[in-house]
Scaffold this active site. Structure first.
Site, mmCIF file in Angstrom:
data_model
loop_
_atom_site.group_PDB
_atom_site.id
_atom_site.type_symbol
_atom_site.label_atom_id
_atom_site.label_comp_id
_atom_site.label_asym_id
_atom_site.label_seq_id
_atom_site.Cartn_x
_atom_site.Cartn_y
_atom_site.Cartn_z
ATOM 1 N N ASP A 1 33.075 36.594 41.617
ATOM 2 C CA ASP A 1 33.817 35.912 42.682
ATOM 3 C C ASP A 1 33.371 36.337 44.088
ATOM 4 O O ASP A 1 33.900 35.829 45.075
ATOM 5 C CB ASP A 1 35.313 36.184 42.543
ATOM 6 N N ASP B 1 41.340 39.821 32.920
ATOM 7 C CA ASP B 1 41.369 39.256 34.259
ATOM 8 C C ASP B 1 42.798 39.248 34.808
ATOM 9 O O ASP B 1 43.761 39.056 34.060
ATOM 10 C CB ASP B 1 40.816 37.822 34.191
ATOM 11 N N GLU C 1 41.244 44.331 35.292
ATOM 12 C CA GLU C 1 40.856 43.784 36.605
ATOM 13 C C GLU C 1 42.071 43.900 37.523
ATOM 14 O O GLU C 1 42.962 43.061 37.506
ATOM 15 C CB GLU C 1 40.394 42.332 36.452
#
Length: 493
Positions: free
Chosen positions: A392, A292, A339
């Site tokens: 998200d 992430d 990411e």
């Protein structure tokens, strides 16, 4: 390399009898459905224990597992609980939403009963688990025991002796809270035992698990308490600065995440030892990991501690390729997804290229009238993973309904299918992602189900109402499985 496909589906979102998705028979059924649907991957969200706000990205530990995911029906079958005991607990009545307060109030009561009846201390399997995980499990379980003892307050507010981990303080609370520590150890043993069985089942069926590794850890976590030298903390163990994102078109004041920032100079001196252990631990849980906020390894945004918004932060240099070269040297070539979403600089793009990791492409970011976005499929390099949306984002249907007329017109022109009814348009986007050159295509389960924004799992920068959505039992029909398989096969995935 063959092109592949998978489904993004959080463990918590699985249907189950007791209020939250877990390592239950429904999880095993989903693996079977993935096989029938011609998929290769099951992508999940982080598995760590969650606290205030229920976010898996703000966990009490980067190594521990979430006790909510322990399957109670397995404990019933093992004779550690009775069905009557489990059925008598109020976990909520909404089968499409998690009630975390009721989980907290009800599940631990049951797990304590199971612990008392288990005889786990005499189990060779249990002893082997403790030995294998001693690097983190004792610190975490002591941390949780002390935290519960003081009513859940942050570790910085604990008495000085245990806050600062003096020998006397550690010894005192280990003795005083021995039963609670044992309970925490039991839950971790059950979590990992059940998860490894589920993962082994998936792997045997040809399904690989993609797991998430958040770049940061929570300030209120066993990681920060046990290893303060790893972070930018002052003499009182308070952060010097915290993590977040600067103001942009989506947020005028930026995003204030509040995580402590890494003391990268210290990490470098140790040969990034903690990171090597963290990544190695992740690969014991998953087959592939998605890192992430990859941008934070190039530059990270540092916000002065105590600020109420992210407006006054500044960009600071991260470890760059130094960390990933050490990772390769220590752990070998690893299957990692970066990411790399958000505003990307040339140096971030270079870091991604140098690492060789596939980045992410999200279709919901692609359609802005008059712009030739990097997220439009004709601009993809094959070394990437394409998503319709992520945890998200809004669902495809929810997102599409809020597009401006200009942006919606662009999507119809790009899809070259202006006659698709709005309620079916999600299939056009799924097919577009599947047909792209991206090596891997991951579709959130909500998009296959064609659900609207009530099925959105998270809205960044908001507190409350997130991470709650669950799939209704029976929603994943045989007809849907056949349609997913056909789409996957037609697109040669």
């Amino acid at each position: 390399m063959d092109k592949t496909a998978g489904i993004l589906f959080a463990i918590s979102s699985l249907p189950s009898k007791y209020g939250i998705g877990c390592f239950s028979k429904e999880a095993y059924k989903f693996v079977d459905w993935l096989v029938e649907a011609g998929q290769t991957f099951w992508q999940i969200l982080p598995l760590g224990p969650t606290g205030y706000g229920d976010s898996p990205y703000q966990s009490f530990s980067t190594f521990a597992g979430n006790p909510y995911f322990i399957d109670l029906e397995t404990l019933i079958s093992e004779g550690l609980l009775t069905r009557e005991e489990c059925d008598s607990v109020d976990f909520g009545t909404d089968e499409q939403s998690v009630d975390y307060e009721k989980q907290y109030n009800g599940r631990y009561v049951l797990l304590r009963k199971a612990c008392e009846r288990s005889g786990h201390k005499n189990s060779t399997e249990y002893k082997a688990f403790l030995e294998k995980n001693e690097a983190w499990v004792y610190d975490y379980c002591l941390y949780m025991a002390v935290k519960n003892h003081f009513g859940g307050i942050n570790w910085t507010e604990w008495p000085e002796a245990i806050h600062s981990r003096t020998e006397e303080g550690l010894r005192e609370y280990k003795e005083k809270l021995a039963d609670e520590i044992d309970f925490q150890l039991f839950m971790q043993f059950q979590f990992f035992n059940q998860w490894h069985k589920l993962r082994a089942y998936a792997n045997k069926k040809g399904i690989k698990i993609i797991g998430d590794i958040p770049i940061y850890v929570a300030f209120d976590s066993a990681d920060t308490w046990a290893n303060p030298k790893l972070f930018q903390l002052d003499e009182e163990n308070l952060p010097v600065a915290v993590a977040g994102c600067p103001p942009d078109a989506f947020s005028a004041t930026g995003q204030l995440w509040g995580n402590p920032l890494y003391a990268w100079d210290y990490h470098k001196k140790t040969g990034y030892d903690w990171w090597m252990k963290r990544v190695a631990c992740c690969f014991k849980l998953y087959d592939i990991i998605r890192i992430d906020h990859f941008r934070g390894f190039d530059e990270y945004y540092a916000i002065p501690y105590g600020d109420e918004t992210a407006e006054n932060g500044e960009w600071m240099p991260g470890p760059g390729m130094d960390l990933f070269l050490k990772m390769k040297e220590t752990l070998g070539d690893l299957p990692i997804i970066a990411e790399d979403l958000g505003f990307l600089t040339d140096t971030v793009r270079q870091l991604l290229k140098d690492s060789g990791y596939p980045g992410m492409k999200v279709l919901e970011f692609a359609f802005v009238a008059g712009e030739d976005s990097d997220y439009l499929p004709h601009n993809y390099d094959k070394n990437c993973v394409v998503y319709t949306g992520t945890h998200d984002n809004d669902t495809l249907q929810g997102w599409y309904q809020t597009l401006s007329e200009e942006d919606k017109e662009m999507t119809k022109e790009y899809l070259n299918n202006p006659y698709t009814p709005d309620e079916e348009v999600h299939w056009d986007f799924i097919s577009l992602a599947m047909r792209s050159v991206a090596d891997t295509c991951i579709i959130p389960v909500q998009d296959y189900l064609g659900l609207g924004n009530k099925a959105r799992i998270n809205m960044p920068s908001t507190l409350g109402g997130n991470w709650m959505w669950r799939m209704k039992k029976g929603a994943f029909t045989d007809e849907l499985i056949k349609k997913i398989r056909k789409t996957t096969e037609v697109c040669a995935r």
